[in-house]
Structure formats: structure tokens, C-alpha cells
Motif scaffolding. Structure first.
Motif, PDB file in Angstrom:
ATOM      1  N   LEU A  17       0.884  -1.107   0.053  1.00 28.49           N
ATOM      2  CA  LEU A  17      -0.044  -0.004  -0.105  1.00 28.49           C
ATOM      3  C   LEU A  17       0.776   1.185  -0.015  1.00 28.49           C
ATOM      4  O   LEU A  17       0.309   2.355  -0.332  1.00 28.49           O
ATOM      5  CB  LEU A  17      -0.856  -0.100   1.233  1.00 28.49           C
ATOM      6  CG  LEU A  17      -1.966  -1.122   1.271  1.00 28.49           C
ATOM      7  CD1 LEU A  17      -2.785  -0.947   2.501  1.00 28.49           C
ATOM      8  CD2 LEU A  17      -2.951  -0.857   0.051  1.00 28.49           C
ATOM      9  N   GLY A  18       1.964   1.268   0.382  1.00 31.96           N
ATOM     10  CA  GLY A  18       3.187   2.337   0.384  1.00 31.96           C
ATOM     11  C   GLY A  18       2.682   3.512   1.169  1.00 31.96           C
ATOM     12  O   GLY A  18       2.631   4.598   0.950  1.00 31.96           O
ATOM     13  N   THR A  19       2.257   2.931   2.422  1.00 32.07           N
ATOM     14  CA  THR A  19       1.474   4.009   3.441  1.00 32.07           C
ATOM     15  C   THR A  19       2.470   5.065   3.925  1.00 32.07           C
ATOM     16  O   THR A  19       2.040   6.163   4.163  1.00 32.07           O
ATOM     17  CB  THR A  19       0.869   3.299   4.469  1.00 32.07           C
ATOM     18  OG1 THR A  19       1.822   2.524   5.027  1.00 32.07           O
ATOM     19  CG2 THR A  19      -0.285   2.664   4.236  1.00 32.07           C
ATOM     20  N   ARG A  20       4.045   4.795   3.879  1.00 33.63           N
ATOM     21  CA  ARG A  20       4.886   5.848   4.247  1.00 33.63           C
ATOM     22  C   ARG A  20       4.859   6.879   3.228  1.00 33.63           C
ATOM     23  O   ARG A  20       5.538   7.791   3.346  1.00 33.63           O
ATOM     24  CB  ARG A  20       6.268   4.910   4.320  1.00 33.63           C
ATOM     25  CG  ARG A  20       6.329   4.162   5.877  1.00 33.63           C
ATOM     26  CD  ARG A  20       7.236   3.473   5.836  1.00 33.63           C
ATOM     27  NE  ARG A  20       7.413   2.295   4.878  1.00 33.63           N
ATOM     28  CZ  ARG A  20       8.406   1.542   4.644  1.00 33.63           C
ATOM     29  NH1 ARG A  20       9.301   1.539   5.390  1.00 33.63           N
ATOM     30  NH2 ARG A  20       8.130   0.363   3.891  1.00 33.63           N
ATOM     31  N   PHE A  21       4.340   6.742   2.053  1.00 35.27           N
ATOM     32  CA  PHE A  21       4.272   7.593   0.955  1.00 35.27           C
ATOM     33  C   PHE A  21       3.128   8.249   0.590  1.00 35.27           C
ATOM     34  O   PHE A  21       2.917   8.986  -0.529  1.00 35.27           O
ATOM     35  CB  PHE A  21       4.801   6.986  -0.214  1.00 35.27           C
ATOM     36  CG  PHE A  21       6.329   7.454  -0.751  1.00 35.27           C
ATOM     37  CD1 PHE A  21       6.351   8.624  -1.205  1.00 35.27           C
ATOM     38  CD2 PHE A  21       7.416   6.999  -0.577  1.00 35.27           C
ATOM     39  CE1 PHE A  21       7.684   9.239  -1.464  1.00 35.27           C
ATOM     40  CE2 PHE A  21       8.743   7.174  -0.763  1.00 35.27           C
ATOM     41  CZ  PHE A  21       8.773   8.423  -1.413  1.00 35.27           C
ATOM     42  N   LEU A  22       2.132   8.176   1.469  1.00 32.76           N
ATOM     43  CA  LEU A  22       0.828   8.779   1.110  1.00 32.76           C
ATOM     44  C   LEU A  22       0.957  10.412   1.260  1.00 32.76           C
ATOM     45  O   LEU A  22       1.767  10.838   2.097  1.00 32.76           O
ATOM     46  CB  LEU A  22      -0.271   8.267   2.122  1.00 32.76           C
ATOM     47  CG  LEU A  22      -0.582   6.849   1.950  1.00 32.76           C
ATOM     48  CD1 LEU A  22      -1.772   6.501   3.184  1.00 32.76           C
ATOM     49  CD2 LEU A  22      -1.789   6.966   0.607  1.00 32.76           C
ATOM     50  N   PHE A 129      14.365 -19.241  -7.611  1.00 25.15           N
ATOM     51  CA  PHE A 129      14.161 -17.880  -7.981  1.00 25.15           C
ATOM     52  C   PHE A 129      14.518 -16.730  -7.207  1.00 25.15           C
ATOM     53  O   PHE A 129      14.763 -17.040  -5.833  1.00 25.15           O
ATOM     54  CB  PHE A 129      12.458 -17.652  -8.003  1.00 25.15           C
ATOM     55  CG  PHE A 129      11.822 -17.936  -6.566  1.00 25.15           C
ATOM     56  CD1 PHE A 129      11.595 -19.347  -6.015  1.00 25.15           C
ATOM     57  CD2 PHE A 129      11.252 -16.867  -5.985  1.00 25.15           C
ATOM     58  CE1 PHE A 129      10.906 -19.299  -4.811  1.00 25.15           C
ATOM     59  CE2 PHE A 129      10.503 -16.947  -4.838  1.00 25.15           C
ATOM     60  CZ  PHE A 129      10.647 -18.157  -4.183  1.00 25.15           C
ATOM     61  N   ALA A 130      14.762 -15.714  -7.781  1.00 25.52           N
ATOM     62  CA  ALA A 130      15.252 -14.509  -6.901  1.00 25.52           C
ATOM     63  C   ALA A 130      14.057 -13.852  -6.447  1.00 25.52           C
ATOM     64  O   ALA A 130      12.955 -13.564  -7.177  1.00 25.52           O
ATOM     65  CB  ALA A 130      16.102 -13.567  -7.830  1.00 25.52           C
ATOM     66  N   VAL A 131      14.048 -12.892  -5.468  1.00 20.99           N
ATOM     67  CA  VAL A 131      12.940 -12.141  -4.907  1.00 20.99           C
ATOM     68  C   VAL A 131      13.716 -10.781  -4.666  1.00 20.99           C
ATOM     69  O   VAL A 131      14.860 -10.552  -4.229  1.00 20.99           O
ATOM     70  CB  VAL A 131      12.438 -12.226  -3.640  1.00 20.99           C
ATOM     71  CG1 VAL A 131      11.603 -11.213  -3.238  1.00 20.99           C
ATOM     72  CG2 VAL A 131      11.521 -13.641  -3.641  1.00 20.99           C
ATOM     73  N   LEU A 132      13.196  -9.712  -5.452  1.00 19.18           N
ATOM     74  CA  LEU A 132      13.701  -8.238  -5.439  1.00 19.18           C
ATOM     75  C   LEU A 132      12.756  -7.563  -5.132  1.00 19.18           C
ATOM     76  O   LEU A 132      11.758  -7.199  -5.725  1.00 19.18           O
ATOM     77  CB  LEU A 132      14.268  -7.838  -6.957  1.00 19.18           C
ATOM     78  CG  LEU A 132      15.574  -8.443  -7.403  1.00 19.18           C
ATOM     79  CD1 LEU A 132      15.103 -10.195  -8.228  1.00 19.18           C
ATOM     80  CD2 LEU A 132      16.189  -7.719  -8.469  1.00 19.18           C
ATOM     81  N   LEU A 133      12.792  -6.824  -3.946  1.00 16.87           N
ATOM     82  CA  LEU A 133      11.634  -5.802  -3.246  1.00 16.87           C
ATOM     83  C   LEU A 133      11.434  -4.645  -4.210  1.00 16.87           C
ATOM     84  O   LEU A 133      12.430  -4.279  -4.787  1.00 16.87           O
ATOM     85  CB  LEU A 133      11.972  -5.754  -1.752  1.00 16.87           C
ATOM     86  CG  LEU A 133      11.942  -6.391  -0.941  1.00 16.87           C
ATOM     87  CD1 LEU A 133      11.790  -5.889   0.544  1.00 16.87           C
ATOM     88  CD2 LEU A 133      10.778  -7.796  -1.090  1.00 16.87           C
ATOM     89  N   GLY A 134      10.319  -4.358  -4.504  1.00 15.44           N
ATOM     90  CA  GLY A 134       9.978  -3.264  -5.314  1.00 15.44           C
ATOM     91  C   GLY A 134      10.070  -1.977  -4.994  1.00 15.44           C
ATOM     92  O   GLY A 134       9.844  -0.816  -5.570  1.00 15.44           O
ATOM     93  N   ASP A 135      10.931  -1.725  -3.839  1.00 14.10           N
ATOM     94  CA  ASP A 135      10.911  -0.367  -3.193  1.00 14.10           C
ATOM     95  C   ASP A 135      12.612  -0.316  -3.084  1.00 14.10           C
ATOM     96  O   ASP A 135      12.798   0.413  -2.069  1.00 14.10           O
ATOM     97  CB  ASP A 135      10.149   0.086  -2.015  1.00 14.10           C
ATOM     98  CG  ASP A 135      10.147  -0.885  -0.899  1.00 14.10           C
ATOM     99  OD1 ASP A 135      10.903  -1.936  -1.005  1.00 14.10           O
ATOM    100  OD2 ASP A 135       9.397  -0.666   0.056  1.00 14.10           O
ATOM    101  N   GLU A 136      13.624  -0.915  -3.587  1.00 11.31           N
ATOM    102  CA  GLU A 136      14.807  -0.509  -3.380  1.00 11.31           C
ATOM    103  C   GLU A 136      15.704  -1.192  -4.852  1.00 11.31           C
ATOM    104  O   GLU A 136      14.822  -2.191  -5.294  1.00 11.31           O
ATOM    105  CB  GLU A 136      15.248  -1.511  -2.264  1.00 11.31           C
ATOM    106  CG  GLU A 136      15.164  -2.623  -1.915  1.00 11.31           C
ATOM    107  CD  GLU A 136      15.704  -3.136  -0.314  1.00 11.31           C
ATOM    108  OE1 GLU A 136      14.928  -3.247   0.495  1.00 11.31           O
ATOM    109  OE2 GLU A 136      16.804  -3.551  -0.322  1.00 11.31           O
ATOM    110  N   GLY A 259      11.459   3.367  -0.484  1.00  7.23           N
ATOM    111  CA  GLY A 259      10.179   3.252   0.467  1.00  7.23           C
ATOM    112  C   GLY A 259      10.104   4.292   1.190  1.00  7.23           C
ATOM    113  O   GLY A 259       8.957   4.349   1.814  1.00  7.23           O
ATOM    114  N   THR A 260      10.833   5.109   1.460  1.00  7.50           N
ATOM    115  CA  THR A 260      10.601   6.237   2.673  1.00  7.50           C
ATOM    116  C   THR A 260      11.022   7.466   2.075  1.00  7.50           C
ATOM    117  O   THR A 260      11.810   7.705   1.176  1.00  7.50           O
ATOM    118  CB  THR A 260      11.303   6.045   3.940  1.00  7.50           C
ATOM    119  OG1 THR A 260      12.674   6.130   3.503  1.00  7.50           O
ATOM    120  CG2 THR A 260      11.207   4.532   4.505  1.00  7.50           C
ATOM    121  N   VAL A 261      10.295   8.395   2.431  1.00  7.52           N
ATOM    122  CA  VAL A 261      10.652   9.688   1.598  1.00  7.52           C
ATOM    123  C   VAL A 261      12.229  10.287   1.770  1.00  7.52           C
ATOM    124  O   VAL A 261      12.501  10.606   0.852  1.00  7.52           O
ATOM    125  CB  VAL A 261       9.581  10.916   2.124  1.00  7.52           C
ATOM    126  CG1 VAL A 261       9.979  12.389   1.534  1.00  7.52           C
ATOM    127  CG2 VAL A 261       8.199  10.665   1.979  1.00  7.52           C
TER     128      VAL A 261
END
Ligand code: UTP
Length: 296
Positions: A17-22, A129-136, A259-261
């Protein structure tokens, strides 16, 4: 042991939800926020492709259609760029649709990172499989992901990315209890989610890059939902540790967090300064701001 299969698939969870970026993320995906002039998720896809991955599954959710559109052809735009003689822009927008085989699946509701990874099961099947988080994402000069893939190739076991943080900072991260193997390689003996500094087994924080054996999916099915019904990836990895060795590759720098401002702003400044076309003017502007604001 027979040679482990090559890691060709990556999963990018981007359904949070990306709440830290609302309010920026009320109607658009955090992963589409531009870093200079590219959305964050494009850097991640390029990072995966550079490491030899050619099959990418992006986990999306509500307000995320722009992610699918970004990696799809846009014939009207292409027509206009062509008519306007903007050939390099045209080449660029077409090339980004040909980066890799990019697939999408929806996570019905954002039930946590572990849940997001679990919806990849059908697509990934019985493969590592690789997992790459979408906010870094990592700097293009970083060898982190290739090093992790290499470690998987050597041991045939899951691998996590670890970075040393200030002792005070460890409470914001998953923390690994390591057993050193060599300079940048550890075996992970235990994982603790967001420990108090006094109780942390190390100051090695888990960062958003992983290589998993497919057995992780079985563990994800067994994880009990925690706070807010969220299924935590860390819990599943802790269960996996009981059955299989899990390794950690440590790295020092080159990580950008969107992920954070505050971290997002840093990423933009650093990457803008690396650009030959932006550095002179932007660098002069920054120097001026630093002086005017008395920042040093
Ligand atoms: P974060 O916890 O950092 O993202 O997850 P978030 O939940 O969107 O952010 P905040 O805390 O509300 O600000 C790391 C990555 O995992 C994805 C996110 O999109 C992000 O790229 N994620 C997280 C999912 O795909 N599904 C989830 O249920 C949770």
C-alpha cells in the motif's frame, strides 16, 4: 550434489500500500515513483536482467495498472515520437518493453510480503528464484545480485543479502545470526525480526534481495498470519532454516531505498549527480543551496 539449476526467474513484489508515501501513493504505485527520470521498478527490472534473469513476475495489486502499462507497448506514443523525429526516445520506450519476459499476477489483498511471494508459486514452479523488493534497487556498479546467484550455484541453497547497519538501526530490519564462511559470505543460523539493539544477534540487516529454493513455498503455506493478518517472509525463512542451510552475502554500499521519503530524496540526488547531462547544473544548484542554507 548435482549442479543446481541456473536462476532464471525473479519475483518483484509490488502490491504493498506504500502508506509511508501517502498521499502520493493513494492512486498510484510507489514502485512507479520516478527516480530522476525512470520509475523505481524499471531500475529493479534492469538489475535483474543484468544478472542474467530473463523471466520476471511482478506481483501487483490495486492502483498498480501503470506498472503493467509501463512495460507494455504504447503504439500511440511510439507513433508520435516517430512523427516528431524523436528517434532516441522511441528506441528507449520500445527497448524497455523488450527487457525480459515480464509477467504479472495480482495479490488480491496486501496480506504481507510473505503472502505476496506465495502468489508466485504457480509461475515459479519447482525452480530456484530471486526475489527483488519493489522499493529498493542497487547501483549498476553493484555485483550483489550476481554474487548471490553465484553463491546459489555453489551451494544450491537459499541466499539473502545482508548489510551492516548502525547498532541503533537494527530495530528497523530483520537481523541475521551469522557464522562466517569467508569475507562476504556467512551461513545464517537464525533470523530475528526487528530486534531491540541489546538483543540483536549481530548488526547484519536483511535487505531486499533473496534467492530461494522452491521449498520456501511449502513454508509460506505453513506460516501463521501475524499482526493485521500479514504473512511474514521472515517467518517462512526461519522455518526453511530448520530444514536447509541458508546463506548470506554481505555487501557495503550501492543500495537505493525508495520506500521512505528521506531515502527516496537521497536516491534522486545521488543518481542525478551521476548523470553527466545533469551534474553540472544540478551540482551547482546543490552547492548553492548548501551554502545558502548553511548546511556545512
Ligand atoms: P513494504 O512493507 O516496504 O511496502 O514492502 P508497503 O507495505 O507498500 O509500504 P508501507 O509500509 O505501507 O509504506 C516491501 C515490498 O513488498 C511489497 C511492496 O509493494 C514493496 O515493494 N509488498 C508488501 C507486497 O507486494 N505485498 C504486501 O502485502 C506487502
Amino acid at each position: 550434489m548435482s549442479t543446481p539449476p541456473i536462476v532464471r526467474k525473479a519475483v518483484i513484489p509490488a502490491a504493498g500500500l506504500g502508506t509511508r508515501f501517502l498521499p502520493a501513493t493513494k492512486a498510484q504505485a510507489k514502485e512507479m515513483l520516478p527516480v530522476v527520470d525512470k520509475p523505481a521498478i524499471q531500475y529493479i527490472v534492469e538489475e535483474a536482467v543484468a544478472a542474467g534473469i530473463d523471466d520476471i513476475l511482478i506481483i501487483t495489486g490495486r492502483s498498480k495498472r501503470s506498472i503493467e502499462d509501463h512495460f507494455d507497448r504504447q503504439f500511440e506514443l511510439e507513433y508520435h515520437l516517430d512523427a516528431a523525429g524523436k528517434q532516441s526516445e522511441l528506441t528507449e520506450v520500445v527497448a524497455l518493453t523488450e527487457l525480459a519476459d515480464i509477467h504479472f499476477v495480482r495479490q488480491g489483498s496486501p496480506l504481507g510480503l510473505g503472502h505476496a511471494v506465495s502468489v508466485a508459486r504457480k509461475h515459479v514452479g519447482d525452480n530456484p528464484f530471486a526475489v527483488l523488493l519493489g522499493d529498493e534497487f542497487m547501483a549498476t556498479s553493484s555485483t550483489l545480485l550476481p554474487d548471490m546467484i553465484q553463491t546459489y550455484a555453489q551451494y544450491g541453497r537459499s541466499v539473502m543479502a545482508l548489510q551492516e547497519v548502525e547498532p541503533e538501526e537494527i530495530r528497523r530490519y530483520g537481523c541475521a545470526k551469522p557464522e562466517r564462511i569467508s569475507d562476504h559470505l556467512v551461513q545464517i543460523l537464525d533470523l530475528v525480526e526487528k530486534p531491540e539493539p541489546a538483543e540483536a544477534p549481530s548488526n547484519l540487516a536483511v535487505m531486499g534481495r533473496y534467492i530461494f529454493t522452491p521449498e520456501l513455498f511449502e513454508k509460506l503455506e505453513q506460516v501463521q498470519p501475524g499482526v493485521g493478518g500479514e504473512i511474514q517472509l521472515t517467518d517462512a525463512i526461519a522455518m526453511l532454516l530448520a530444514d536447509q542451510a541458508v546463506y548470506g552475502v554481505t555487501f557495503e554500499g550501492g543500495r537505493y531505498d525508495t520506500g521512505t521519503v528521506p531515502a527516496y530524496l537521497q536516491a534522486i540526488v545521488e543518481l542525478a549527480l551521476e548523470r553527466a547531462d545533469l551534474r553540472p547544473e544540478f551540482g551547482a544548484f546543490l552547492a548553492d543551496v548548501v551554502q545558502r542554507e548553511g548546511l556545512v
